[in-house]
Design a protein around this motif. Structure first.
Motif, PDB file in Angstrom:
ATOM      1  N   UNK A 116       0.746  -1.132  -0.041  1.00  0.00           N
ATOM      2  CA  UNK A 116      -0.011  -0.044  -0.009  1.00  0.00           C
ATOM      3  C   UNK A 116       0.908   1.262   0.015  1.00  0.00           C
ATOM      4  N   UNK A 117       0.310   2.284  -0.326  1.00  0.00           N
ATOM      5  CA  UNK A 117       1.013   3.724  -0.409  1.00  0.00           C
ATOM      6  C   UNK A 117       1.354   4.026   0.989  1.00  0.00           C
ATOM      7  N   UNK A 161      -8.512   4.126  10.631  1.00  0.00           N
ATOM      8  CA  UNK A 161      -7.538   2.950  10.340  1.00  0.00           C
ATOM      9  C   UNK A 161      -8.314   2.016   9.093  1.00  0.00           C
ATOM     10  N   UNK A 162      -9.458   1.504   9.729  1.00  0.00           N
ATOM     11  CA  UNK A 162     -10.188   0.651   8.646  1.00  0.00           C
ATOM     12  C   UNK A 162     -10.195   1.008   7.299  1.00  0.00           C
ATOM     13  N   UNK A 163     -10.707   2.362   7.115  1.00  0.00           N
ATOM     14  CA  UNK A 163     -10.583   2.991   5.794  1.00  0.00           C
ATOM     15  C   UNK A 163      -9.604   3.352   5.011  1.00  0.00           C
ATOM     16  N   UNK A 164      -8.653   3.818   5.732  1.00  0.00           N
ATOM     17  CA  UNK A 164      -7.237   4.163   5.341  1.00  0.00           C
ATOM     18  C   UNK A 164      -6.271   2.955   4.865  1.00  0.00           C
ATOM     19  N   UNK A 220      -7.164   0.272   3.455  1.00  0.00           N
ATOM     20  CA  UNK A 220      -7.594  -0.435   2.166  1.00  0.00           C
ATOM     21  C   UNK A 220      -6.647  -0.256   0.946  1.00  0.00           C
ATOM     22  N   UNK A 221      -5.930   0.988   1.148  1.00  0.00           N
ATOM     23  CA  UNK A 221      -5.021   1.257  -0.093  1.00  0.00           C
ATOM     24  C   UNK A 221      -3.667   1.887   0.453  1.00  0.00           C
ATOM     25  N   UNK A 222      -3.661   1.895   1.784  1.00  0.00           N
ATOM     26  CA  UNK A 222      -2.365   2.382   2.547  1.00  0.00           C
ATOM     27  C   UNK A 222      -1.733   1.447   3.389  1.00  0.00           C
TER      28      UNK A 222
END
Length: 273
Positions: A14-15, A34-37, A39-41
């Motif tokens: 992830x980024x 944290x749960x949303x961030x 996903x791609x980080x």
């Protein structure tokens, strides 16, 4: 240099994203996002000296070795990024954590690909008040701050202190090491990035709690007007810990910023989220 106590979450590819906490809290302050961030980080959260996992002398430096400037705190964050092999990264910080991000974006612009400043400021007020708080904490400990903290942190303190995360953050404050907390107060006292905000080139999101008594929304406006590529979001029904009190609004603002849905523009401003 002792690396800050920290935690990694999210996919290894992830980024890279570093999240900085506010004074008196721990890396738990970012848990609603944290749960949303993740996903791609690849999300890295760290604790300030004497806070959270660094409290009680576990992995914290000796009191006389604690960083006493925002520049020194920022150097610890850079060392942490280097340790994980991150040449560039996105950064978001709350209050003092945001001040650390501001310093990084000014003095190490090649490292910061994107910046988010949540309930933060380019200048946290007259130094005398921070030195007084540092002296109080060294004398009486951080428990002396517990009575006033909910009113600074939350627009609805009675409701929020009854939540599991609100209670946990107050416990983090009570358990913070006095020397580490006081050193962070002294770092805040000496911080003033107002003259150099124009040097920030990273796309920047500024988030303000509309009812924040610790850092009023006018401070967010000053950040947004001083940083050329910036957007400002005011979060209704939130005080200093806006991401805890109104997590959906803050998470949406962060994701929009990094997804490019609301590209920053000079002194940009959106309505209350």
């Amino acid at each position: 240099m002792t690396l800050p106590h920290h935690r990694l979450d999210g996919p290894e590819d992830g980024a890279p994203l570093i999240l900085g906490p506010s004074l008196g809290t721990s890396l738990a302050v970012w848990e609603p996002q944290v749960p949303a961030l993740t996903r791609h980080h690849r999300v890295l959260r760290y604790d300030l000296p004497g806070h959270g996992g660094e409290a009680g002398g576990g992995s914290a430096a000796a009191p006389d070795a604690e960083p006493a400037t925002v520049a020194e705190l920022a150097s610890r964050v850079l060392a942490l990024a280097d340790h994980h092999g991150w040449e560039t990264f996105r950064y978001a910080g709350i209050s003092l954590g945001g001040g650390i991000g501001t310093h990084l974006a000014v003095h190490h612009p090649e490292r910061i690909s994107s910046l988010a400043l949540v309930c933060s400021s380019a200048w946290f007020g007259e130094p005398a008040g921070w030195h007084e708080r540092a002296a109080l904490v060294r004398e009486d400990g951080t428990r002396s701050l517990l009575e006033a903290a909910p009113g600074r942190w939350f627009a609805d303190p009675e409701r929020m202190t009854g939540t599991p995360l609100g209670a946990r953050l107050l416990a983090d404050l009570a358990e913070a090491d006095p020397a580490g907390y006081a050193a962070c107060c002294e770092a805040v006292a000496d911080f003033d990035a107002r003259p150099v905000l124009s040097r920030i080139t990273a796309p920047t999101l500024v988030v303000a709690g509309a009812a924040d008594p610790a850092i009023p929304p006018t401070h967010a406006s000053e950040l947004a007007h001083g940083i050329r590529a910036s957007a400002l979001v005011r979060v209704a029904g939130a005080a200093h810990l806006a991401g805890v009190e109104q997590p959906e609004a803050v998470t949406e603002a962060l994701l929009s910023h990094w997804d490019g849905a609301t590209p920053p523009h000079p002194a940009g401003e959106r309505g209350p989220a």
